[in-house]
Scaffold this motif. Sequence first.
Motif, PDB file in Angstrom:
ATOM      1  N   PRO A   8      -3.585  -3.492  -1.793  1.00 41.87           N
ATOM      2  CA  PRO A   8      -2.055  -3.306  -1.975  1.00 41.87           C
ATOM      3  C   PRO A   8      -1.824  -2.888  -3.486  1.00 41.87           C
ATOM      4  O   PRO A   8      -2.460  -4.045  -3.790  1.00 41.87           O
ATOM      5  N   MET A  65       0.515   2.391  -1.038  1.00 43.86           N
ATOM      6  CA  MET A  65       0.274   1.208  -2.043  1.00 43.86           C
ATOM      7  C   MET A  65       1.094   0.291  -1.493  1.00 43.86           C
ATOM      8  O   MET A  65       0.117  -0.976  -1.575  1.00 43.86           O
ATOM      9  N   LEU A  66       2.222   0.873  -0.468  1.00 45.74           N
ATOM     10  CA  LEU A  66       2.497  -0.998   0.027  1.00 45.74           C
ATOM     11  C   LEU A  66       1.505  -1.866   1.110  1.00 45.74           C
ATOM     12  O   LEU A  66       1.444  -2.294   1.132  1.00 45.74           O
ATOM     13  N   VAL A  67       0.738  -0.683   1.514  1.00 46.49           N
ATOM     14  CA  VAL A  67      -0.648  -1.228   2.309  1.00 46.49           C
ATOM     15  C   VAL A  67      -1.948  -1.462   2.065  1.00 46.49           C
ATOM     16  O   VAL A  67      -2.759  -1.408   2.799  1.00 46.49           O
ATOM     17  N   GLY A  68      -2.164  -0.629   1.135  1.00 45.36           N
ATOM     18  CA  GLY A  68      -3.500   0.032   0.527  1.00 45.36           C
ATOM     19  C   GLY A  68      -3.967   0.513   1.717  1.00 45.36           C
ATOM     20  O   GLY A  68      -5.038   0.305   2.017  1.00 45.36           O
ATOM     21  N   GLU A  69      -3.595   1.952   1.575  1.00 46.67           N
ATOM     22  CA  GLU A  69      -4.190   3.225   3.023  1.00 46.67           C
ATOM     23  C   GLU A  69      -3.829   4.488   2.384  1.00 46.67           C
ATOM     24  O   GLU A  69      -2.821   5.200   2.669  1.00 46.67           O
TER      25      GLU A  69
END
Length: 141
Positions: A8, A65-69
Amino acid sequence: MNQEDFPPVSPEALKSFKENSPRIIKKTVDISMERSKEVEHHGKKARELLSTGMEFTTRMLESAMLVGEISILEDQLNWACVRLPHDGVTLENILLMLELYQKEIKKTLKNEHNSQIIPYVDWMITWQKEYIKKANIQESI
């Protein structure tokens, strides 16, 4: 790149991206509108359609981007590549918009934020290029 390569982004980078997204989207759409052959099939709704598409892309990018997914981005790109050609948007048009978007992000954000955000956008561009290659192979069979 693997999923593990996408941590993230920092709260500061995400905040900067969110604050600057309207300007990045506007500039990306403005440049695209200057390329009439890429947008003429949309007629009078071209600016509105491009803006809506880039806003959606931006929201998905923020979520990823918030969760890196990155699977969020893959789902969106898959949808775009299947759905948008029905509206006259070529796979190459999608790629061109992503490349314009990337340039505007790089121009607008600080380097320390870009270093976290651009890998996600690079991944989207690479994914789109690979999709185009596969589609061209399928067409030639």
